[in-house]
Design a protein around this motif. Structure first.
Motif, short mmCIF file in Angstrom:
data_model
loop_
_atom_site.label_atom_id
_atom_site.label_comp_id
_atom_site.label_asym_id
_atom_site.label_seq_id
_atom_site.Cartn_x
_atom_site.Cartn_y
_atom_site.Cartn_z
N ARG A 1 49.50 36.37 54.30
CA ARG A 1 49.23 37.76 53.97
C ARG A 1 49.23 37.92 52.47
O ARG A 1 50.08 37.38 51.77
N GLN A 2 48.30 38.72 51.98
CA GLN A 2 48.20 38.94 50.55
C GLN A 2 49.14 40.10 50.17
O GLN A 2 49.12 41.14 50.80
N PRO A 3 49.95 39.89 49.13
CA PRO A 3 50.79 40.99 48.68
C PRO A 3 49.95 42.12 48.09
O PRO A 3 48.78 41.95 47.79
N LYS A 4 50.57 43.28 47.90
CA LYS A 4 49.83 44.46 47.45
C LYS A 4 49.30 44.32 46.03
O LYS A 4 48.28 44.89 45.69
N GLY A 5 49.98 43.57 45.16
CA GLY A 5 49.58 43.48 43.76
C GLY A 5 48.64 42.33 43.45
O GLY A 5 48.66 41.81 42.35
N VAL A 6 47.80 41.92 44.39
CA VAL A 6 46.94 40.76 44.19
C VAL A 6 45.92 41.01 43.09
O VAL A 6 45.68 40.14 42.26
N ASP B 1 46.29 36.89 35.39
CA ASP B 1 45.97 35.46 35.23
C ASP B 1 44.79 35.26 34.27
O ASP B 1 44.82 34.37 33.44
N ARG B 2 43.79 36.10 34.39
CA ARG B 2 42.63 35.98 33.49
C ARG B 2 43.01 36.30 32.06
O ARG B 2 42.55 35.63 31.13
N VAL B 3 43.82 37.32 31.86
CA VAL B 3 44.25 37.68 30.50
C VAL B 3 45.05 36.54 29.88
O VAL B 3 44.83 36.17 28.72
N VAL B 4 45.95 35.96 30.64
CA VAL B 4 46.76 34.85 30.13
C VAL B 4 45.88 33.64 29.83
O VAL B 4 46.05 32.97 28.80
N THR B 5 44.92 33.35 30.70
CA THR B 5 44.02 32.22 30.47
C THR B 5 43.22 32.41 29.19
O THR B 5 43.10 31.49 28.38
#
Length: 48
Positions: A12-17, A24-28
């Motif tokens: 199950r995907q958590p709400k904050g996906v 993740d994109r900002v950090v990358t």
């Protein structure tokens, strides 16, 4: 016996996906930018 949770292969995907993907994109992008700046500084130091 106590009933156990679901044991399916699909998680199950958590709400904050969406936020996690954005973060993740900002950090990358930040890490890649820092690496490019660092490599440029090292190259400039060696060449100048």
């Amino acid at each position: 016996m106590a009933r156990q949770g679901r044991h399916g292969a699909t998680r199950r995907q958590p709400k904050g996906v969406a936020f996690d993907r954005w973060l993740d994109r900002v950090v990358t992008v930040a890490v890649l930018t820092a690496m490019v700046i660092g490599l440029t500084a090292v190259a400039a130091h060696w060449l100048l």
